[in-house]
Enzyme design. Structure first.
Site, PDB file in Angstrom:
ATOM      1  N   LYS A 255       0.855  -1.181   0.000  1.00  0.00           N
ATOM      2  CA  LYS A 255       0.000   0.000   0.000  1.00  0.00           C
ATOM      3  C   LYS A 255       0.890   1.230   0.000  1.00  0.00           C
ATOM      4  CE  LYS A 255      -3.707   2.194   2.511  1.00  0.00           C
ATOM      5  NZ  LYS A 255      -4.674   2.080   3.600  1.00  0.00           N
TER       6      LYS A 255
ATOM      7  N   ARG B 164     -10.552  10.677   1.951  1.00  0.00           N
ATOM      8  CA  ARG B 164     -10.516  11.478   3.188  1.00  0.00           C
ATOM      9  C   ARG B 164     -11.867  12.138   3.408  1.00  0.00           C
ATOM     10  NH1 ARG B 164      -4.701  11.554   3.368  1.00  0.00           N
ATOM     11  NH2 ARG B 164      -4.604   9.292   3.352  1.00  0.00           N
TER      12      ARG B 164
ATOM     13  N   ARG C 293       0.907   9.711   5.502  1.00  0.00           N
ATOM     14  CA  ARG C 293       1.197   8.384   6.060  1.00  0.00           C
ATOM     15  C   ARG C 293       2.533   7.851   5.557  1.00  0.00           C
ATOM     16  NH1 ARG C 293      -3.788   7.806   8.016  1.00  0.00           N
ATOM     17  NH2 ARG C 293      -5.633   7.820   6.673  1.00  0.00           N
TER      18      ARG C 293
ATOM     19  N   GLU D  19       7.147  -7.060   1.238  1.00  0.00           N
ATOM     20  CA  GLU D  19       5.949  -6.958   2.087  1.00  0.00           C
ATOM     21  C   GLU D  19       4.989  -8.121   1.809  1.00  0.00           C
ATOM     22  OE1 GLU D  19       5.161  -4.957   4.506  1.00  0.00           O
ATOM     23  OE2 GLU D  19       6.282  -3.091   4.285  1.00  0.00           O
TER      24      GLU D  19
ATOM     25  N   LYS E 247      -2.290  -1.506  -3.833  1.00  0.00           N
ATOM     26  CA  LYS E 247      -3.140  -0.328  -3.717  1.00  0.00           C
ATOM     27  C   LYS E 247      -2.303   0.936  -3.755  1.00  0.00           C
ATOM     28  CE  LYS E 247      -6.281   1.737  -0.493  1.00  0.00           C
ATOM     29  NZ  LYS E 247      -6.789   1.746   0.837  1.00  0.00           N
TER      30      LYS E 247
ATOM     31  N   SER F 220     -10.252   5.753  -4.590  1.00  0.00           N
ATOM     32  CA  SER F 220     -11.104   6.942  -4.710  1.00  0.00           C
ATOM     33  C   SER F 220     -10.603   7.945  -5.743  1.00  0.00           C
ATOM     34  CB  SER F 220     -11.232   7.606  -3.331  1.00  0.00           C
ATOM     35  OG  SER F 220      -9.960   7.972  -2.827  1.00  0.00           O
TER      36      SER F 220
ATOM     37  N   TYR G 183     -15.411   1.212  -6.837  1.00  0.00           N
ATOM     38  CA  TYR G 183     -16.678   1.874  -6.519  1.00  0.00           C
ATOM     39  C   TYR G 183     -17.675   1.720  -7.659  1.00  0.00           C
ATOM     40  CZ  TYR G 183     -13.742   3.653  -2.813  1.00  0.00           C
ATOM     41  OH  TYR G 183     -12.892   3.714  -1.737  1.00  0.00           O
TER      42      TYR G 183
HETATM   43  C1  PBG Z   1      -7.250   3.020   5.488  1.00  0.00           C
HETATM   44  C2  PBG Z   1      -7.726   3.013   4.090  1.00  0.00           C
HETATM   45  C3  PBG Z   1      -7.604   4.043   3.155  1.00  0.00           C
HETATM   46  C4  PBG Z   1      -8.232   3.590   1.998  1.00  0.00           C
HETATM   47  C5  PBG Z   1      -8.730   2.314   2.259  1.00  0.00           C
HETATM   48  N1  PBG Z   1      -8.387   1.976   3.549  1.00  0.00           N
HETATM   49  C6  PBG Z   1      -7.018   5.389   3.288  1.00  0.00           C
HETATM   50  C7  PBG Z   1      -5.579   5.580   3.568  1.00  0.00           C
HETATM   51  O1  PBG Z   1      -4.807   4.649   3.768  1.00  0.00           O
HETATM   52  O2  PBG Z   1      -5.160   6.754   3.607  1.00  0.00           O
HETATM   53  C8  PBG Z   1      -8.340   4.367   0.733  1.00  0.00           C
HETATM   54  C9  PBG Z   1      -9.341   3.883  -0.272  1.00  0.00           C
HETATM   55  C10 PBG Z   1      -9.594   4.840  -1.378  1.00  0.00           C
HETATM   56  O3  PBG Z   1      -8.908   5.877  -1.499  1.00  0.00           O
HETATM   57  O4  PBG Z   1     -10.505   4.566  -2.171  1.00  0.00           O
HETATM   58  N2  PBG Z   1      -8.272   2.643   6.375  1.00  0.00           N
END
Ligand code: PBG
Length: 314
Positions: free
Chosen positions: A187, A197, A208, A224, A239, A265, A304
């Site tokens: 990730k 967000r 992060r 990982e 991701k 997203s 989505y």
């Molecule tokens: C963390 C999490 C995130 C997403 C899924 N699980 C946000 C992040 O790590 O900042 C993002 C999913 C998306 O952007 O569609 N709980």
């Protein structure tokens, strides 16, 4: 070989089927009507009731699974609402398991960021840094709570070292030996999470980068994945998807377990914004995006667009 639609269909290498799509869904505590998410047109924060209806619709459309995210009414430093059996995510899991039984694969985000008042995926130490090992203890409790609420598969997404092993042990000790783990193994610290967000009303101020991967790095993604598989991951995830198709291909070539990719997203928002302006053909673009992610090696795709795309594919 490209002359007619029938010829092209005959030699097409990549399949895209509804069962390969997983729908991420948001449910907000105390909501009395679905709340639109401005940066993700067409996606909402559900009420418990509208979540149930949308979940049934997704399953009817043939979607392979549902991934739930909860938005609590109150947040605190340790994200206690994520563990509480009466917290919105666990309540919603119970609702959907009662409604759908084993007709779909019910998944939950096993991460604290939606529930913490600082928006990080774990608890903070006295210097304000994320405390990896203290966070693991909370993930163990969260995982057991989600399994008890009816999740078939858990999605630890916090990128804490050792999270898969700790969750596996906690589940087993609590008797949930059959609850599977979809590990968010690789990730990246991505700007494409922007609209998410808003989707979860995240309180995060910084970024992060201390726990999610650097976008320039490929090797550590494979490392990982290897660690997560050793710790007991039943499936792994890359991701975001589109900016990391090379990582997805490398992962798919070596992974001994199924590989998921999260079409996140920001990837959704880009296409929706361009389509709303008439700059892209929406349906063609969406199907091309999803086909590309499959071609790069994903066995399953969190998107989505899952319900809508499933209907087009039927
Ligand atoms: C963390 C999490 C995130 C997403 C899924 N699980 C946000 C992040 O790590 O900042 C993002 C999913 C998306 O952007 O569609 N709980």
């Amino acid at each position: 070989m490209r002359t007619t639609a029938a010829l092209r269909r005959l030699v097409s290498e990549t399949t895209l089927r509804p069962r390969q799509l997983i729908l991420p869904m948001f449910v907000a505590e105390g909501a009395d009507a679905p709340r639109p998410i401005a940066s993700m047109p067409g996606v909402v924060q559900h009420t418990r009731d509208s979540l149930r209806k949308a979940a049934v619709e997704a399953v009817r459309a043939g979607v392979g699974g549902l991934m739930l995210f909860g938005i609590p009414a109150h947040r605190d430093a340790t994200g206690s609402g994520g563990i509480d059996e009466n917290g919105i995510l666990n309540v919603a899991l119970r609702d959907l398991r009662a409604e759908l039984g084993d007709a779909t694969v019910l998944m939950a985000d096993t991460c604290l960021d939606e529930f913490t008042d600082h928006g990080h995926c774990g608890v903070l130490d006295e210097n304000g840094a994320v405390d990896n090992d203290a966070t693991l203890e909370l993930y163990a409790d969260m995982a057991v709570a989600q399994a008890e609420a009816g999740a078939h598969m858990l999605g630890p997404s916090g990128m804490m070292d050792g999270q898969v092993g700790v969750i596996r042990r906690a589940l087993d000790e609590a008797g949930h030996t059959e609850t599977a783990i979809l590990a968010y193994s690789a990730k990246y610290a991505s700007a494409f999470y922007g609209p998410f967000r808003e989707a979860v009303d995240s309180q995060l101020k910084g970024d992060r980068k201390t726990y999610q991967q650097d976008p320039g790095n490929a090797r550590e993604a494979l490392r990982e994945i290897e660690l997560d598989v050793e710790e007991g991951a039943d499936a792994i995830m890359i991701k975001p998807a589109l900016p990391y198709l090379d990582i997805l291909r490398q992962a798919a070539d070596v992974s001994p377990v199924p590989v998921a990719a999260y079409n996140i997203s920001g990837e959704y928002a880009m296409v929706e914004a361009a389509a709303a302006n008439g700059w892209l053909d929406r349906e063609r673009t969406i199907l091309e995006v999803l086909t590309s992610i499959r071609r790069a090696g994903a066995d399953m795709i969190l998107t989505y667009w899952a319900t809508e795309a499933a209907a087009w594919l039927d």
